[in-house]
Design a protein around this motif. Structure first.
Motif, PDB file in Angstrom:
ATOM      1  N   ARG A 172     -15.267  -5.519 -20.609  1.00  0.00           N
ATOM      2  CA  ARG A 172     -13.940  -4.896 -20.667  1.00  0.00           C
ATOM      3  C   ARG A 172     -12.987  -5.662 -21.580  1.00  0.00           C
ATOM      4  N   ALA A 173     -13.088  -6.982 -21.567  1.00  0.00           N
ATOM      5  CA  ALA A 173     -12.210  -7.775 -22.428  1.00  0.00           C
ATOM      6  C   ALA A 173     -12.504  -7.530 -23.905  1.00  0.00           C
ATOM      7  N   VAL A 174     -13.788  -7.565 -24.262  1.00  0.00           N
ATOM      8  CA  VAL A 174     -14.163  -7.344 -25.662  1.00  0.00           C
ATOM      9  C   VAL A 174     -13.867  -5.902 -26.069  1.00  0.00           C
ATOM     10  N   GLY A 175     -14.214  -4.937 -25.203  1.00  0.00           N
ATOM     11  CA  GLY A 175     -13.946  -3.536 -25.520  1.00  0.00           C
ATOM     12  C   GLY A 175     -12.465  -3.249 -25.653  1.00  0.00           C
ATOM     13  N   GLY A 176     -11.669  -3.816 -24.753  1.00  0.00           N
ATOM     14  CA  GLY A 176     -10.226  -3.603 -24.832  1.00  0.00           C
ATOM     15  C   GLY A 176      -9.617  -4.182 -26.096  1.00  0.00           C
ATOM     16  N   HIS A 179     -22.221   6.439 -32.921  1.00  0.00           N
ATOM     17  CA  HIS A 179     -21.530   7.007 -31.764  1.00  0.00           C
ATOM     18  C   HIS A 179     -22.159   6.531 -30.449  1.00  0.00           C
ATOM     19  N   HIS A 180     -23.476   6.397 -30.410  1.00  0.00           N
ATOM     20  CA  HIS A 180     -24.118   5.887 -29.196  1.00  0.00           C
ATOM     21  C   HIS A 180     -23.704   4.439 -28.945  1.00  0.00           C
ATOM     22  N   GLY A 188     -16.574  -8.356 -32.157  1.00  0.00           N
ATOM     23  CA  GLY A 188     -16.669  -8.677 -30.741  1.00  0.00           C
ATOM     24  C   GLY A 188     -18.048  -9.147 -30.315  1.00  0.00           C
ATOM     25  N   GLU A 189     -19.092  -8.689 -31.021  1.00  0.00           N
ATOM     26  CA  GLU A 189     -20.441  -9.132 -30.677  1.00  0.00           C
ATOM     27  C   GLU A 189     -20.593 -10.642 -30.860  1.00  0.00           C
ATOM     28  N   ALA A 190     -19.885 -11.188 -31.832  1.00  0.00           N
ATOM     29  CA  ALA A 190     -19.932 -12.641 -32.037  1.00  0.00           C
ATOM     30  C   ALA A 190     -19.139 -13.376 -30.959  1.00  0.00           C
ATOM     31  N   VAL A 191     -18.099 -12.753 -30.445  1.00  0.00           N
ATOM     32  CA  VAL A 191     -17.249 -13.384 -29.434  1.00  0.00           C
ATOM     33  C   VAL A 191     -17.884 -13.297 -28.045  1.00  0.00           C
ATOM     34  N   ARG A 192     -18.633 -12.208 -27.801  1.00  0.00           N
ATOM     35  CA  ARG A 192     -19.171 -11.924 -26.469  1.00  0.00           C
ATOM     36  C   ARG A 192     -19.973 -13.104 -25.874  1.00  0.00           C
ATOM     37  N   PRO A 193     -20.974 -13.668 -26.554  1.00  0.00           N
ATOM     38  CA  PRO A 193     -21.734 -14.778 -25.945  1.00  0.00           C
ATOM     39  C   PRO A 193     -20.895 -16.033 -25.736  1.00  0.00           C
ATOM     40  N   ILE A 194     -19.928 -16.267 -26.611  1.00  0.00           N
ATOM     41  CA  ILE A 194     -19.053 -17.434 -26.444  1.00  0.00           C
ATOM     42  C   ILE A 194     -18.230 -17.290 -25.171  1.00  0.00           C
ATOM     43  N   LEU A 195     -17.679 -16.087 -24.962  1.00  0.00           N
ATOM     44  CA  LEU A 195     -16.872 -15.838 -23.768  1.00  0.00           C
ATOM     45  C   LEU A 195     -17.717 -15.974 -22.503  1.00  0.00           C
ATOM     46  N   ARG A 196     -18.953 -15.492 -22.571  1.00  0.00           N
ATOM     47  CA  ARG A 196     -19.834 -15.619 -21.403  1.00  0.00           C
ATOM     48  C   ARG A 196     -20.113 -17.083 -21.066  1.00  0.00           C
ATOM     49  N   ARG A 197     -20.367 -17.882 -22.097  1.00  0.00           N
ATOM     50  CA  ARG A 197     -20.650 -19.293 -21.850  1.00  0.00           C
ATOM     51  C   ARG A 197     -19.435 -20.015 -21.264  1.00  0.00           C
ATOM     52  N   ARG A 216     -20.676   0.540 -25.624  1.00  0.00           N
ATOM     53  CA  ARG A 216     -19.759  -0.591 -25.495  1.00  0.00           C
ATOM     54  C   ARG A 216     -18.437  -0.212 -24.822  1.00  0.00           C
ATOM     55  N   PHE A 217     -17.904   0.967 -25.155  1.00  0.00           N
ATOM     56  CA  PHE A 217     -16.602   1.347 -24.601  1.00  0.00           C
ATOM     57  C   PHE A 217     -16.703   2.059 -23.262  1.00  0.00           C
ATOM     58  N   VAL A 218     -17.822   2.724 -23.003  1.00  0.00           N
ATOM     59  CA  VAL A 218     -17.943   3.542 -21.795  1.00  0.00           C
ATOM     60  C   VAL A 218     -19.049   3.020 -20.878  1.00  0.00           C
ATOM     61  N   GLY A 219     -20.272   2.971 -21.396  1.00  0.00           N
ATOM     62  CA  GLY A 219     -21.405   2.607 -20.552  1.00  0.00           C
ATOM     63  C   GLY A 219     -21.285   1.225 -19.942  1.00  0.00           C
ATOM     64  N   ASP A 220     -20.788   0.246 -20.710  1.00  0.00           N
ATOM     65  CA  ASP A 220     -20.711  -1.138 -20.222  1.00  0.00           C
ATOM     66  C   ASP A 220     -19.476  -1.413 -19.382  1.00  0.00           C
ATOM     67  N   THR A 221     -18.505  -0.511 -19.395  1.00  0.00           N
ATOM     68  CA  THR A 221     -17.215  -0.824 -18.761  1.00  0.00           C
ATOM     69  C   THR A 221     -16.849   0.091 -17.610  1.00  0.00           C
ATOM     70  N   THR A 222     -17.601   1.143 -17.353  1.00  0.00           N
ATOM     71  CA  THR A 222     -17.246   2.099 -16.310  1.00  0.00           C
ATOM     72  C   THR A 222     -18.391   2.264 -15.317  1.00  0.00           C
ATOM     73  N   ALA A 223     -18.044   2.733 -14.124  1.00  0.00           N
ATOM     74  CA  ALA A 223     -19.040   2.943 -13.073  1.00  0.00           C
ATOM     75  C   ALA A 223     -19.797   4.236 -13.315  1.00  0.00           C
ATOM     76  N   GLU A 224     -21.091   4.194 -13.064  1.00  0.00           N
ATOM     77  CA  GLU A 224     -21.921   5.383 -13.238  1.00  0.00           C
ATOM     78  C   GLU A 224     -21.463   6.491 -12.285  1.00  0.00           C
ATOM     79  N   GLY A 225     -21.269   7.692 -12.876  1.00  0.00           N
ATOM     80  CA  GLY A 225     -20.831   8.832 -12.081  1.00  0.00           C
ATOM     81  C   GLY A 225     -19.340   8.930 -11.884  1.00  0.00           C
TER      82      GLY A 225
END
Length: 426
Positions: free
Chosen positions: A161-165, A21-22, A94-103, A27-36
């Motif tokens: 956001r792309a990977v999470g979505g 759950h963490h 998505g973890e495998a896709v994430r670094p490829i998308l960043r590059r 991935r769905f909340v902490g990395d994609t939304t603004a704090e507060g």
């Protein structure tokens, strides 16, 4: 020692659930939304509420909670259990896709920075005007920060956001499709099983096999009616209900089972207990299905045209002194006659082989129900789904007509199977 082992297992499972759950929250909340922000607050509340609903759904029936409360908790609680599985699997992909998308994005940003390189201005100060013309007198001033510097935070948020979505669409879409498959009702499968001892007169005898209906706080009377209508359309010679009819008491689910009285077959409808009947009051359910016109086979057999039909209680009945008794059901029969055995769990196949059974009809596995559950089911059962042979005994395992827990099936569609017996003499 047993209590200590259970305690350790409970701690491990709890730690795993907290960790998963963490991970989903991050991935769905902490990395994609603004704090507060409102979205982060909403996502955080959901991360706490949804697992609590799942725990409530799992324990409400066992603790004797009112049936209306079980129904309120069941839908969101059990659906989240399925969503948790497929959202996690989608994120791991998505973890495998994430670094490829960043590059890829970084490469495009670098290319853009080369094409749109910031202009450089040579500034001459009064002091420099009187000084000799040397490179040191030239002061270079960049018009703006580089494009790559500006893009890094935005690029990281875009990737998250792309990977999470994509993971959300894949995971929730899988659960939605699997739910539709259960609520739509089971489809009919047809197989032909040749039996060496079956006489020519019984050639073509058709048994409609249905297992694991799992009436409960989610699947109710409408589910039963769909199953009964589907069976009756096949016009079978005999109906075999092979256990796990219910998840609840006769008081709560009796009305949901009533359509079973409409089953129509030339040789009647027969019933054996599954493990879930022993969690729900097996004796009361055996009496109730008898009132609905089904014939319970409690370690018993009956003669059908051309073969013996036997049934044994489920293994779970051993805790009540009502477990399977193969000697009582099959011990004194004429072994020159073909025998068909109804037994909820496939694991009793070796007892069936020892007692000269020609065909065992079972359920219990759900075919795994939720992929990759079929891999786990395969560790505990000799056959997960379909027809197999063990010595001179054939075993057919139905995937079942309902679902336990989440009303979701992925990679294991529900079925009602029409088993047509074939005589080698025909």
């Amino acid at each position: 020692m047993a209590v200590a082992g259970l305690a350790v297992a409970a701690v491990v499972v709890l730690a795993l659930l907290v960790g998963v759950h963490h991970y989903l929250w991050r991935r769905f909340v902490g990395d994609t939304t603004a704090e507060g922000g409102a979205l982060r607050r909403t996502g955080t509340v959901a991360a706490w509420l949804l697992p609590l609903l799942t725990i409530g759904a799992l324990v409400s029936g066992r603790t004797g909670a009112p049936f209306w409360l079980q129904r309120v908790l069941a839908w969101p609680g059990y659906l989240w259990l399925a969503a948790l599985l497929y959202l996690t699997l989608a994120l791991l992909v998505g973890e495998a896709v994430r670094p490829i998308l960043r590059r890829v994005l970084a490469g495009r940003a670098n290319e853009s920075s080369r094409v749109n390189r910031p202009s450089v201005t040579k500034v001459f100060t009064p002091e420099a005007a009187d000084a000799p013309a040397t490179p040191a007198a030239d002061i270079l001033v960049a018009d703006a920060p580089t494009a790559d510097t500006r893009a890094v935070p935005t690029r990281r948020l875009f990737v998250a956001r792309a990977v999470g979505g994509a993971a959300a669409v894949a995971g929730l879409g899988t659960v939605g499709y699997g739910t539709y498959g259960v609520l739509r009702g089971p489809r009919v499968k047809r197989i032909t099983v040749p039996l060496a001892k079956l006489p020519r007169s019984a050639h073509g005898f058709r048994i409609a096999v249905v297992s694991d209906i799992h009436l409960g706080p989610i699947l109710g009377r409408a589910h039963t009616q769909r199953i009964v209508d589907t069976i009756n359309r096949t016009q079978p010679d005999l109906v075999a209900v092979v256990g796990d009819l219910v998840d609840g008491t006769v008081a709560d689910l009796g009305p949901a089972a009533e359509p079973l009285a409409q089953l129509s077959a030339r040789q009647g409808s027969f019933f054996v207990t599954g493990n879930h009947e022993y969690y729900s009051g097996a004796a009361q359910w055996v009496d109730h299905v008898r009132e609905l016109g089904l014939h319970p086979l409690e370690n018993a057999r009956t003669e059908i045209d051309g073969f013996d039909l036997a049934g044994v209680n489920d293994i779970a009945g051993e805790s009540e002194g009502q477990g399977p008794d193969f000697d009582r059901a099959l011990g004194d029969r004429d072994r020159t006659r073909a025998a068909v055995l109804l037994a909820h769990q496939p694991v009793v196949i070796h007892d069936a082989v020892a007692h000269g059974v020609d065909l065992q009809l079972s359920g219990h596995t759900h075919g795994g129900q939720l992929w990759p559950g079929n891999l786990i089911a395969g560790l505990a059962n000799p056959t997960v789904a379909g027809l197999d042979r063990y010595g001179d005994t054939q075993l057919y395992v139905s995937r079942g007509a309902g679902a336990w827990g989440p009303p979701v099936r992925v990679g294991a569609p529900s079925d009602i199977t029409v088993v047509e017996l074939a005589s080698l003499q025909a």
